[in-house]
Design a protein around this motif. Sequence first.
Motif, PDB file in Angstrom:
ATOM      1  N   ALA A  21       9.115  89.985  67.970  1.00  0.00           N
ATOM      2  CA  ALA A  21       9.245  90.037  66.466  1.00  0.00           C
ATOM      3  C   ALA A  21       8.275  89.320  65.879  1.00  0.00           C
ATOM      4  O   ALA A  21       7.620  89.821  64.714  1.00  0.00           O
ATOM      5  CB  ALA A  21      10.819  89.542  66.116  1.00  0.00           C
ATOM      6  N   PHE A  22       7.765  87.945  66.391  1.00  0.00           N
ATOM      7  CA  PHE A  22       6.890  87.204  65.522  1.00  0.00           C
ATOM      8  C   PHE A  22       5.541  88.025  65.764  1.00  0.00           C
ATOM      9  O   PHE A  22       4.668  88.169  64.588  1.00  0.00           O
ATOM     10  CB  PHE A  22       6.913  85.942  65.934  1.00  0.00           C
ATOM     11  N   TYR A  23       5.188  88.326  67.000  1.00  0.00           N
ATOM     12  CA  TYR A  23       3.799  88.854  67.023  1.00  0.00           C
ATOM     13  C   TYR A  23       3.552  90.227  66.564  1.00  0.00           C
ATOM     14  O   TYR A  23       2.557  90.523  65.764  1.00  0.00           O
ATOM     15  CB  TYR A  23       3.414  89.143  68.565  1.00  0.00           C
ATOM     16  N   GLY A  24       4.761  90.902  66.373  1.00  0.00           N
ATOM     17  CA  GLY A  24       4.589  92.146  65.550  1.00  0.00           C
ATOM     18  C   GLY A  24       4.520  91.917  63.905  1.00  0.00           C
ATOM     19  O   GLY A  24       3.706  92.543  63.374  1.00  0.00           O
ATOM     20  N   TYR A  25       5.030  90.811  63.367  1.00  0.00           N
ATOM     21  CA  TYR A  25       4.822  90.546  62.279  1.00  0.00           C
ATOM     22  C   TYR A  25       3.679  90.152  61.907  1.00  0.00           C
ATOM     23  O   TYR A  25       2.968  90.182  61.029  1.00  0.00           O
ATOM     24  CB  TYR A  25       6.116  89.499  61.876  1.00  0.00           C
TER      25      TYR A  25
ATOM     26  N   SER B  81       9.992  94.571  60.671  1.00  0.00           N
ATOM     27  CA  SER B  81      11.178  95.041  61.340  1.00  0.00           C
ATOM     28  C   SER B  81      11.761  94.034  62.030  1.00  0.00           C
ATOM     29  O   SER B  81      13.303  94.137  62.268  1.00  0.00           O
ATOM     30  CB  SER B  81      10.781  96.190  61.919  1.00  0.00           C
ATOM     31  N   GLY B  82      11.176  92.971  62.299  1.00  0.00           N
ATOM     32  CA  GLY B  82      11.681  92.022  63.309  1.00  0.00           C
ATOM     33  C   GLY B  82      12.092  90.635  62.626  1.00  0.00           C
ATOM     34  O   GLY B  82      12.517  89.894  63.048  1.00  0.00           O
ATOM     35  N   LEU B  83      11.871  90.602  61.098  1.00  0.00           N
ATOM     36  CA  LEU B  83      11.997  89.795  60.221  1.00  0.00           C
ATOM     37  C   LEU B  83      13.562  89.252  60.621  1.00  0.00           C
ATOM     38  O   LEU B  83      13.978  87.979  60.555  1.00  0.00           O
ATOM     39  CB  LEU B  83      11.786  89.977  58.725  1.00  0.00           C
TER      40      LEU B  83
ATOM     41  N   ALA C 262      19.197  86.371  60.755  1.00  0.00           N
ATOM     42  CA  ALA C 262      19.993  87.304  60.292  1.00  0.00           C
ATOM     43  C   ALA C 262      20.594  88.253  61.488  1.00  0.00           C
ATOM     44  O   ALA C 262      21.720  88.706  61.395  1.00  0.00           O
ATOM     45  CB  ALA C 262      19.345  88.256  59.239  1.00  0.00           C
ATOM     46  N   ARG C 263      19.858  88.337  62.550  1.00  0.00           N
ATOM     47  CA  ARG C 263      20.111  89.063  63.671  1.00  0.00           C
ATOM     48  C   ARG C 263      20.128  87.990  64.807  1.00  0.00           C
ATOM     49  O   ARG C 263      19.234  87.607  65.409  1.00  0.00           O
ATOM     50  CB  ARG C 263      19.284  90.302  64.239  1.00  0.00           C
ATOM     51  N   PRO C 264      21.619  87.541  65.128  1.00  0.00           N
ATOM     52  CA  PRO C 264      21.536  86.335  66.198  1.00  0.00           C
ATOM     53  C   PRO C 264      21.563  86.999  67.648  1.00  0.00           C
ATOM     54  O   PRO C 264      21.577  87.968  68.063  1.00  0.00           O
ATOM     55  CB  PRO C 264      23.245  85.985  65.966  1.00  0.00           C
ATOM     56  N   PHE C 265      21.478  86.032  68.678  1.00  0.00           N
ATOM     57  CA  PHE C 265      21.150  86.278  69.885  1.00  0.00           C
ATOM     58  C   PHE C 265      22.501  86.259  70.608  1.00  0.00           C
ATOM     59  O   PHE C 265      23.189  85.151  70.482  1.00  0.00           O
ATOM     60  CB  PHE C 265      20.074  85.133  70.625  1.00  0.00           C
ATOM     61  N   PRO C 266      23.075  87.302  71.354  1.00  0.00           N
ATOM     62  CA  PRO C 266      24.197  87.423  71.666  1.00  0.00           C
ATOM     63  C   PRO C 266      24.334  86.375  73.026  1.00  0.00           C
ATOM     64  O   PRO C 266      23.678  86.002  73.801  1.00  0.00           O
ATOM     65  CB  PRO C 266      24.239  88.734  72.530  1.00  0.00           C
ATOM     66  N   GLY C 267      25.496  85.511  72.851  1.00  0.00           N
ATOM     67  CA  GLY C 267      25.706  84.472  73.767  1.00  0.00           C
ATOM     68  C   GLY C 267      24.902  83.223  73.643  1.00  0.00           C
ATOM     69  O   GLY C 267      25.370  82.324  74.558  1.00  0.00           O
TER      70      GLY C 267
END
Length: 352
Positions: A320-324, A331-333, A339-344
């Motif tokens: 996400a970071f390098y895409g940004y 799209s990875g913001l 806002a989109r957590p990491f499962p577990g």
Amino acid sequence: MRLLRRLVPVLAAASLLAVTPAGAPSAQAGTDPVAVAAYDLGDQAFTDPADWAGGTSELRAVIHYPRAASGPLPVVMLLHGQQLACHSADENDWDSWPCPDGVRPYPSYRGYDYLGRALAADGFVVVSLSASGLNHHMGVAPQRGRLINRHLDMLRRLTTTGGGPLAGRVTDLTSGKPVNLRGRLDLTRVGTMGHSVGGEGVMYQAADGNRGELPAGVRIRGVVSLASPGPSGFYDTRVTGVPIAVVSAGCWGLGGEEYAEGAGVHGFRLRVTKGNHNFYNTEWTTGPGPVDGDDTDCPAETGRPTAAQQQALAVTYLRAFYGYALNGDRSGLPVLTGARPFPGVTTEAVRF
């Protein structure tokens, strides 16, 4: 990594991509969409005489890149931190560089193969650098930053003219044949990642006051500090010209979060509240040295992430970071802002 702290001042349900474990082939030779190459100029090819008299280190790297992609691609440079220089459980093998006969250097740089593969699948050329000799001589942030710059300068000459020290020296790890990278690297779009004390190295290299040390034509677009003990206070590590991302490991230390402070600094911070330090590097996760394995300060804490979960988190977050930062892809913001957590995995994310 308690011994390490005394030595220095100091996949995967969450992944957006199915990542092949480090070292495991995902397809037959020639059909894997991610190619893997390497170069090695020797254990004493790097020196930094400006303030590191007598120290030598290797110029060695592994490269993951998309096999079929054409045109110049953005580049991500990965730098590991302090570790044993030689890959041995026998402490008699730890006191020399180069390593004793029959003992190989610690392959810390191969501990990010899972990241290299995932980022290469997204269209990046990923170069992971070995710094075992630098570790033996206790090199600090300036040496780590200049090691990155030396590699970037060699890659610049290779991609622009086909010449320089790397001419004919980059070989495919499957076929053993030379790889032609001329025209394949866009060094005006470079991202960096430093793990552990490598975090101070990449911050030094990209710092406002050190831009003059960058090779001609190289532009740093984004910097990641991964589980770093934070700035030593001896060097300029303030980065304001590009976004940074700081990932801290709450059960190991939060010192790296200091990189997110200061006027003009902007980017993202992710605190893995129960994470540790070693699990981001697959080599450090397994050993053999006394500073390897689970180096958390809260071993009795429940709900701590596994190595696979932390590696999956690193894949998702860095993609996400390098895409940004390198491609302007927003799209990875949601990953970067929390806002989109990491499962577990329990995390705290902020944008600053």
